[in-house]
Design an enzyme around this catalytic site. Structure first.
Site, mmCIF file in Angstrom:
data_model
loop_
_atom_site.group_PDB
_atom_site.id
_atom_site.type_symbol
_atom_site.label_atom_id
_atom_site.label_comp_id
_atom_site.label_asym_id
_atom_site.label_seq_id
_atom_site.Cartn_x
_atom_site.Cartn_y
_atom_site.Cartn_z
ATOM 1 N N PHE A 232 6.274 60.460 -71.589
ATOM 2 C CA PHE A 232 6.102 60.252 -70.142
ATOM 3 C C PHE A 232 4.588 60.201 -69.835
ATOM 4 C CE2 PHE A 232 9.937 62.929 -70.670
ATOM 5 C CZ PHE A 232 10.912 62.125 -70.094
ATOM 6 N N ASP A 254 6.295 55.699 -72.648
ATOM 7 C CA ASP A 254 6.613 55.602 -71.228
ATOM 8 C C ASP A 254 7.591 54.453 -71.025
ATOM 9 O OD1 ASP A 254 5.191 56.984 -68.646
ATOM 10 O OD2 ASP A 254 6.012 55.010 -68.132
ATOM 11 N N ALA A 283 12.427 57.640 -72.514
ATOM 12 C CA ALA A 283 11.799 58.725 -73.269
ATOM 13 C C ALA A 283 12.804 59.472 -74.137
ATOM 14 C CB ALA A 283 11.111 59.686 -72.303
ATOM 15 N N ASP A 303 5.717 65.316 -70.080
ATOM 16 C CA ASP A 303 5.383 65.492 -68.661
ATOM 17 C C ASP A 303 6.264 64.558 -67.821
ATOM 18 O OD1 ASP A 303 4.162 66.028 -66.242
ATOM 19 O OD2 ASP A 303 2.422 64.752 -66.630
ATOM 20 N N CYS A 343 6.986 68.845 -62.384
ATOM 21 C CA CYS A 343 6.409 68.669 -61.056
ATOM 22 C C CYS A 343 7.489 68.790 -59.982
ATOM 23 C CB CYS A 343 5.689 67.323 -60.950
ATOM 24 S SG CYS A 343 6.742 65.889 -61.254
#
Length: 398
Positions: A232, A254, A283, A303, A343
């Site tokens: 990612f 990605d 991914a 990530d 996130c």
């Protein structure tokens, strides 16, 4: 005290006024007395918030028909929310970044973290990219634009009005150059020893994610002579930081071909394209394929995007983080390092860490947590608003 010249919103007797008095910047609509008068308050209008005893709490932006009924701007009930008020907020944000960084590449405004709800501004040298994601900002766009250019000395200002948050406020989707000349290609961004290419007009969000800077630095410190896998990767993220620190090779994964092309341009600009390779695709599928090939790496980073953007998506998101951890852990060489990031607003650090540990355990690996990281200081966290501290990064020795 002089009577306010704007409408009043009052909390219900059972509402927790102390929560707001002690710093929380939001009043929920369910906690407000919604009579005929308060329901008529225009979305985005300034309003005075009072407790049930009619004692003033502060001035904020009313959106009584939304889940968040009022966003507090100032605790002083007689505050004047004008150009000078905006100037003070932007100046304070700029002064912090100028003290933190020796080059003008950073997040300049981080919404509630800088006392400006709904406003995101990222700086790329002489270019600013602004995301005004609330009605009250849209109505003050001329003042905001002029002040941002004046205070920073930047020459170009781009308005990125494409976020989902704008749709919730019924604002138009648009991309405009408000000042200067829009770049005719990606901008070079020096960060953590690497060079990143930011597409400020067509890339994700504002074109680059500054929030991972301290976590890039941690990986860079462990990457000398290492083989690195960055899953990612977006525009090169951890991979380019690792190469700048002397990694022998970096493979970036990605789903986005344009993002990988920008990552390749960054590696080229750094003079390390010969040590950089990419693999475009899903991914999860790529990690499974690498495992089937018997590939291992000294440093592996994953990530992913926000798998748990809301409480409704939390359980599914945590299972996805567990799967990422399991697949990524299987690719780490003995004694190597695994960094896992989230996130997601809804997945707090405790839940995210538990998912990671389950996944690592399912891969048959024995972890030691060596680092817990967050966003950099150009993403200040409002202590009462966990959403401003969304980013978590965990590094393990396996």
């Amino acid at each position: 005290m002089t009577a306010p010249s704007f409408p009043v919103l009052r909390l219900k007797p059972k509402a927790d006024a102390r929560r707001i008095r002690h710093g929380h910047p939001w009043a929920w609509s369910d906690d407000l007395v919604l009579d005929r008068r308060s329901k008529a308050v225009t979305a985005g209008a300034l309003a005075l918030l009072e407790d049930a005893e009619r004692q003033p709490i502060g001035i904020g932006i009313a959106t009584v028909n939304a889940r968040i009924g009022l966003r507090v701007l100032d605790r002083a009930p007689d505050a004047v929310i004008d150009r000078d008020w905006l100037r003070a907020k932007i100046s304070a944000a700029h002064a912090l970044r100028a003290a933190l960084y020796d080059k003008p590449f950073y997040r300049l405004i981080h919404a509630e973290g800088d006392g400006l709800p709904g406003l995101i501004v990222d700086r790329f040298g002489d270019t600013l990219v602004m995301q005004p994601n609330a009605i009250w900002l849209e109505e003050r766009l001329d003042d905001l634009s002029a002040l941002l250019l004046e205070i920073t000395g930047a020459t170009t200002l781009i308005k990125n009005g494409t976020s989902r948050a704008r749709a919730l406020e019924e604002l138009p989707e648009e991309m405009l150059t408000l000042a200067g000349t829009a770049p005719d290609g990606p901008l070079e961004v020096p960060m953590t020893g690497a060079i990143y290419m930011a597409d400020v007009l067509g890339g994700q969000k504002t074109g680059l994610f500054y929030d991972q800077r301290p976590n890039h630095a941690l990986i860079a410190s462990l990457s000398g002579g290492a083989r690195v896998l960055d899953v990612f990767t977006h525009v090169g993220g951890f991979a380019l930081a690792a190469l700048a620190a002397g990694a022998t090779s970096a493979l970036a994964v990605d789903a986005s071909e344009p993002a990988l092309a920008l990552a390749g341009q960054g590696a080229q600009a750094m003079g390390c394209a010969d040590r950089f390779t990419t693999r475009q695709g899903d991914a999860f599928a790529v990690m499974e394929a690498l495992a089937a090939e018997g590939a291992t790496f000294d440093v592996v980073i994953a990530d992913p995007p926000a798998f748990a953007p809301s409480k409704q998506a939390l359980d599914k998101g945590l299972r996805a983080y567990e799967r990422v951890a399991r697949l990524a852990a299987s690719l780490v060489a003995e004694g190597g390092t695994l960094m896992l990031c989230s996130c997601s607003h809804a997945a707090d650090l405790t839940k995210f860490r538990a998912s990671c540990l389950r996944g690592i355990g399912r891969a048959g690996r024995e972890p030691r947590l060596i680092y817990t990281g967050f966003a950099g200081p150009d993403h200040p966290v409002h202590p009462s608003l966990s959403d401003t501290g969304y980013l978590k990064a965990l590094a393990f020795r396996l």
